[in-house]
Design a protein around this motif. Structure first.
Motif, short mmCIF file in Angstrom:
data_model
loop_
_atom_site.label_atom_id
_atom_site.label_comp_id
_atom_site.label_asym_id
_atom_site.label_seq_id
_atom_site.Cartn_x
_atom_site.Cartn_y
_atom_site.Cartn_z
N ALA A 1 36.97 45.24 49.38
CA ALA A 1 37.73 44.02 49.05
C ALA A 1 38.61 44.23 47.82
O ALA A 1 39.71 43.69 47.74
CB ALA A 1 36.77 42.86 48.83
N GLY A 2 38.13 45.06 46.86
CA GLY A 2 38.89 45.28 45.64
C GLY A 2 40.20 46.01 45.87
O GLY A 2 41.07 46.02 44.99
N THR A 3 40.36 46.64 47.05
CA THR A 3 41.60 47.37 47.32
C THR A 3 42.59 46.53 48.14
O THR A 3 43.68 47.00 48.47
CB THR A 3 41.32 48.69 48.09
OG1 THR A 3 40.80 48.35 49.38
CG2 THR A 3 40.34 49.58 47.35
N LEU A 4 42.22 45.30 48.47
CA LEU A 4 43.17 44.40 49.15
C LEU A 4 44.24 43.94 48.16
O LEU A 4 44.00 43.94 46.95
CB LEU A 4 42.44 43.16 49.68
CG LEU A 4 41.37 43.34 50.75
CD1 LEU A 4 40.67 42.00 51.01
CD2 LEU A 4 41.96 43.89 52.03
N SER A 5 45.37 43.52 48.68
CA SER A 5 46.39 42.93 47.80
C SER A 5 45.86 41.59 47.27
O SER A 5 44.90 41.04 47.82
CB SER A 5 47.68 42.70 48.58
OG SER A 5 47.51 41.59 49.44
N GLY A 6 46.53 41.07 46.23
CA GLY A 6 46.09 39.80 45.65
C GLY A 6 46.02 38.68 46.68
O GLY A 6 45.04 37.94 46.75
N GLY A 7 47.07 38.57 47.50
CA GLY A 7 47.10 37.50 48.51
C GLY A 7 46.00 37.69 49.55
O GLY A 7 45.38 36.72 49.99
N GLU A 8 45.77 38.95 49.92
CA GLU A 8 44.71 39.20 50.91
C GLU A 8 43.33 38.88 50.33
O GLU A 8 42.45 38.39 51.04
CB GLU A 8 44.76 40.67 51.36
CG GLU A 8 45.95 40.97 52.26
CD GLU A 8 46.22 42.46 52.41
OE1 GLU A 8 47.09 42.82 53.21
OE2 GLU A 8 45.57 43.27 51.71
N GLN A 9 43.17 39.14 49.02
CA GLN A 9 41.88 38.78 48.40
C GLN A 9 41.68 37.27 48.39
O GLN A 9 40.58 36.78 48.62
CB GLN A 9 41.82 39.32 46.97
CG GLN A 9 41.63 40.82 46.95
CD GLN A 9 41.35 41.35 45.55
OE1 GLN A 9 40.63 40.73 44.77
NE2 GLN A 9 41.92 42.50 45.24
N GLN A 10 42.78 36.53 48.15
CA GLN A 10 42.67 35.06 48.19
C GLN A 10 42.32 34.60 49.60
O GLN A 10 41.57 33.65 49.79
CB GLN A 10 43.97 34.40 47.74
CG GLN A 10 44.40 34.72 46.33
CD GLN A 10 43.48 34.13 45.29
OE1 GLN A 10 42.27 34.24 45.42
NE2 GLN A 10 44.02 33.53 44.26
N MET A 11 42.91 35.30 50.58
CA MET A 11 42.64 34.97 51.97
C MET A 11 41.15 35.20 52.29
O MET A 11 40.50 34.38 52.92
CB MET A 11 43.49 35.90 52.85
CG MET A 11 43.92 35.33 54.14
SD MET A 11 44.73 36.61 55.10
CE MET A 11 46.32 36.71 54.36
N LEU A 12 40.63 36.33 51.78
CA LEU A 12 39.21 36.64 52.00
C LEU A 12 38.34 35.60 51.30
O LEU A 12 37.33 35.13 51.86
CB LEU A 12 38.90 38.06 51.48
CG LEU A 12 37.45 38.50 51.58
CD1 LEU A 12 36.93 38.46 53.03
CD2 LEU A 12 37.27 39.93 51.02
N SER A 13 38.74 35.22 50.11
CA SER A 13 37.98 34.21 49.37
C SER A 13 37.94 32.89 50.15
O SER A 13 36.90 32.24 50.28
CB SER A 13 38.64 34.06 48.00
OG SER A 13 38.20 32.94 47.34
#
Ligand SMILES: Nc1ncnc2c1ncn2[C@@H]1O[C@H](COP(=O)(O)OP(=O)(O)OP(=O)(O)O)[C@@H](O)[C@H]1O
Length: 241
Positions: free
Chosen positions: A137-149
């Motif tokens: 998860a730490g290697t996702l882009s910022g937007g993708e991390q928000q999406m995961l969240s």
């Protein structure tokens, strides 16, 4: 014929203090099911405090709030989450060293079958996460991390998501991704409280708007009535954009 729906969230005279400082005073509003509310206000107005109070992270000194008629004032964050109110705090709220799949699996307490179905639903809403399921998860882009969240939050089938500055620090394209994700959450029947320092996109998204100033509600009304003049008056030039 008038159709009245009872509110999903009823907040009454909510008041929060940090020591001697009163961060939220007498805040009262209703939120209809599946609707979206933009909470706006300058720095220090009490926006995050409202989110923290509603999610049980800070105890109110007075007032109350109820979800679907159930009084949740003073309940623990865990009880509030299980009642259907999920808070996405500023920052990402994902486990960076775990994969996308592990992050999703951890977000639900279901048995194996229920969990697999919940993960599938998350992948349907956010197809990018399916492609990246084995990635840390730490290697996702910022937007993708928000999406995961957000996907993690939706795993528990919430009635209401409070999104606190989800687009903070993101590139414009990723801000689009975050708003699109919230739109999908709404399409799935979830109500949204969106806390934003930058107003115009939040107002496009929301039905209703509430402006906080020094912990009080300075203005509330339909989002499409919160025109540029009102925003300049309460938020100043920098944040009215
Ligand atoms: N833990 C704390 N202890 C003491 N005071 C606090 C604490 N957290 C927030 N405050 C104060 O409460 C007030 C409201 O803060 P809050 O974070 O809710 O504002 P905000 O509208 O979310 O601001 P921003 O847009 O800058 O994030 C501010 O004056 C802040 O300094």
């Amino acid at each position: 014929m008038t159709v009245t729906t009872s509110p999903l969230l009823a907040v009454r005279a909510l008041t929060v203090r940090y020591g001697a400082a009163q961060a939220l005073r007498d805040v009262t509003f209703d939120l209809a099911p599946n609707s979206a509310l933009a909470v706006l206000g300058p720095n220090g107005a009490g926006k995050s405090t409202l989110a923290r109070a509603l999610s049980g992270l800070v105890p109110p000194v007075a007032g109350s709030f109820a979800l679907d008629g159930r009084d949740l004032t003073g309940q623990s964050p865990d009880t509030i989450r299980r009642a259907g109110l999920v808070h996405l705090p500023e920052g990402r709220g994902v486990f960076p060293t775990l994969t996308v799949m592990e992050n999703l699996r951890m977000a639900t307490a279901c048995d194996r079958r229920g969990r697999a179905a919940a993960v599938d639903r998350a992948f349907e809403i956010f197809p990018v996460l399916r492609e990246r399921q084995r990635q840390a998860a730490g290697t996702l882009s910022g937007g993708e991390q928000q999406m995961l969240s957000l996907a993690r939050a939706l795993m528990v089938d919430p009635r209401l998501v409070i999104a606190d500055e989800l687009s903070l620090g993101l590139a414009p394209r990723m801000v689009d991704v975050v708003f699109e994700s919230l739109r999908r959450a709404r399409a799935a029947g979830v109500a949204v409280i969106m806390i934003e320092q930058f107003a115009s996109r939040a107002l496009d998204f929301a039905d209703r708007c509430l402006v906080l100033q020094r912990g009080r509600i300075a203005w509330s009304g339909d989002a499409d009535r919160a025109g540029p003049e009102l925003l300049r008056r309460y938020l100043g030039e920098a944040t009215a954009a």
